[in-house]
Design a protein around this motif. Sequence first.
Motif, mmCIF file in Angstrom:
data_model
loop_
_atom_site.group_PDB
_atom_site.id
_atom_site.type_symbol
_atom_site.label_atom_id
_atom_site.label_comp_id
_atom_site.label_asym_id
_atom_site.label_seq_id
_atom_site.Cartn_x
_atom_site.Cartn_y
_atom_site.Cartn_z
ATOM 1 N N PHE A 1 38.842 46.811 43.324
ATOM 2 C CA PHE A 1 38.884 45.725 42.009
ATOM 3 C C PHE A 1 38.908 46.334 40.678
ATOM 4 N N TYR A 2 38.338 47.336 40.366
ATOM 5 C CA TYR A 2 38.721 48.009 38.826
ATOM 6 C C TYR A 2 40.139 48.345 38.775
ATOM 7 N N TRP A 3 40.848 48.989 39.809
ATOM 8 C CA TRP A 3 42.132 49.084 39.755
ATOM 9 C C TRP A 3 43.049 47.965 39.850
ATOM 10 N N ILE A 4 42.827 47.095 40.685
ATOM 11 C CA ILE A 4 43.507 45.430 40.746
ATOM 12 C C ILE A 4 43.559 45.150 39.182
ATOM 13 N N SER A 5 42.443 45.047 38.553
ATOM 14 C CA SER A 5 41.991 44.488 37.482
ATOM 15 C C SER A 5 42.847 45.161 36.233
ATOM 16 N N THR A 6 42.753 46.776 36.281
ATOM 17 C CA THR A 6 43.535 47.405 35.241
ATOM 18 C C THR A 6 45.100 47.364 35.443
ATOM 19 N N ILE A 7 45.378 47.308 36.473
ATOM 20 C CA ILE A 7 46.994 47.226 36.767
ATOM 21 C C ILE A 7 47.312 45.439 36.307
ATOM 22 N N ALA A 8 46.427 44.643 36.677
ATOM 23 C CA ALA A 8 46.791 43.415 36.246
ATOM 24 C C ALA A 8 46.781 43.328 34.727
ATOM 25 N N PHE A 9 46.016 43.697 34.098
ATOM 26 C CA PHE A 9 46.070 43.809 32.572
ATOM 27 C C PHE A 9 47.229 44.528 32.240
ATOM 28 N N THR A 10 47.671 45.733 32.560
ATOM 29 C CA THR A 10 48.923 46.484 32.299
ATOM 30 C C THR A 10 50.184 45.644 32.414
ATOM 31 N N LEU A 11 50.373 44.915 33.244
ATOM 32 C CA LEU A 11 51.425 44.069 33.712
ATOM 33 C C LEU A 11 51.214 42.629 32.766
ATOM 34 N N GLN A 12 49.791 42.265 32.494
ATOM 35 C CA GLN A 12 49.820 41.050 31.655
ATOM 36 C C GLN A 12 50.301 41.467 30.308
ATOM 37 N N ILE A 13 49.759 42.497 29.845
ATOM 38 C CA ILE A 13 50.247 42.758 28.398
ATOM 39 C C ILE A 13 51.535 43.130 28.046
ATOM 40 N N TYR A 14 52.119 43.519 29.178
ATOM 41 C CA TYR A 14 53.823 43.718 28.989
ATOM 42 C C TYR A 14 54.375 42.357 29.066
ATOM 43 N N PHE A 15 54.040 41.507 30.079
ATOM 44 C CA PHE A 15 54.796 40.249 30.230
ATOM 45 C C PHE A 15 54.456 39.372 28.976
#
Length: 467
Positions: free
Chosen positions: A222-236
């Motif tokens: 879940f930590y990895w999912i959240s961090t990847i989600a944030f990485t993509l979120q800040i990009y988009f």
Amino acid sequence: MLFSSIIFLYYFLPLVLGLYFIVPKKYKNFILLISSLFFYFYGEPIYSILMITSIGLGYLHGLWIDRMKNSKYAKLPMISSVIVSIGSLVFFKYSNFLINNLNNFFSLNIPIMDIALPIGISFYTFQILSYNIDLYRKDTKVQKNILYFATYVSLFPQLIAGPIVRYSNVEAELSQRKHSIEKIAYGISRFIIGLSKKVLLANNLGELEKIFSLSNEKTVLFYWISTIAFTLQIYFDFSGYSDMAIGLGRIFGFHFQENFNYPFISKSITEFWRRWHISLGTWFRDYVYIPMGGNRVSKLKWIRNILIVWFLTGIWHGAEWNFVFWGLYFALLLVLEKLCFNKILARLPAVINHIYVMFLVILSFAIFNGQGIGEVKEILMGLFGGLEIPLYNQVTIYYLKSYGIVFIIAIIASTPLATYIIKKLNTYSLGKKIINLLQPIVISVLLLLVTGYLVDGSFNPFLYFRF
């Protein structure tokens, strides 16, 4: 006022566009200026005075620099401009950060100041600075028309989140710009694509990140999912805003530079920073890195230059230590690449290089996303099993399945695959006809979807307001 809001999309923007294209050419900048001031006032009524003051001081410093350009004291007004601009930025953005650190390090009890961060101050301050520095260097001509200068600084498409526009890039367009159906059509399409990236992708990824932060069922996965989600979120979130700014600029006849160029396809950290937040990277390169000698100095001085630039890049994003460490983290990676890894990377398959870059970039946004050093430490420990939590559980699997489609679409959309397919189809007569037929339909559908999300009152933050 957010671009991704009903009031902007269906009230403010149509009114501004109507007035802008109705009035004669000589009044167009006036309409843009008044609209931009109202746009800022709507969100920051008190700090509108600060922005107007900054514009006035930037304009007066420009006249002073021009008057003194052949004098032995030519550097004096330029230094004054830097002190005034940076002083204002430091006071409003970093006062409490400095006070907190003085209190902690020296056991003082200096009271915290009641200062809110003015939206967009980092962007418009850098625009004013670049104008005055370019004047001192004689790289541009002085703007004596305060209406034109104020329009340049306050232009609402890029006022609150960039890209950072150089005066020299829009100087001619402030007085002589051309409008056409093709430019307007491109601008509308680019704006809606950016809006869709922000609302349909960034906001949904942000929802997942918020769910994780509130969850009591955290796991390593879940930590990895959240961090990847944030990485993509800040990009988009940020690239979407840049697309919207570029699109609006094109509608009004301005050509703003690209700010993102598919950074997640990079094969090195150096390449990543040529593709991510391009206007900020080139600003620090041209006004800090190169004046210090760039890479045309000894190895030790070059490392010093890298550390200074990336310390400033980090602290520019926010008045917290995690942003400083985020900047220095990239400084270390860039130095190691230059001195150790470049030859190794050149021999590795491209897919390995992509994995290397994305692993380090995802870790960087774990640092970026933490609210203070304690939370950064917790996130990093969570990612690597340093907390007493399971590898995964049913809650993690549930959210992974629930947001799986969003992840897949986001990952594909972060690559140039769609652009490549469109370009390839455009080389064929039939393909060109299909694209010309489908494009307005796709853009219209996207606008309807976005409107539906916004009317529904969906999660709609804008991350860069924090910085």
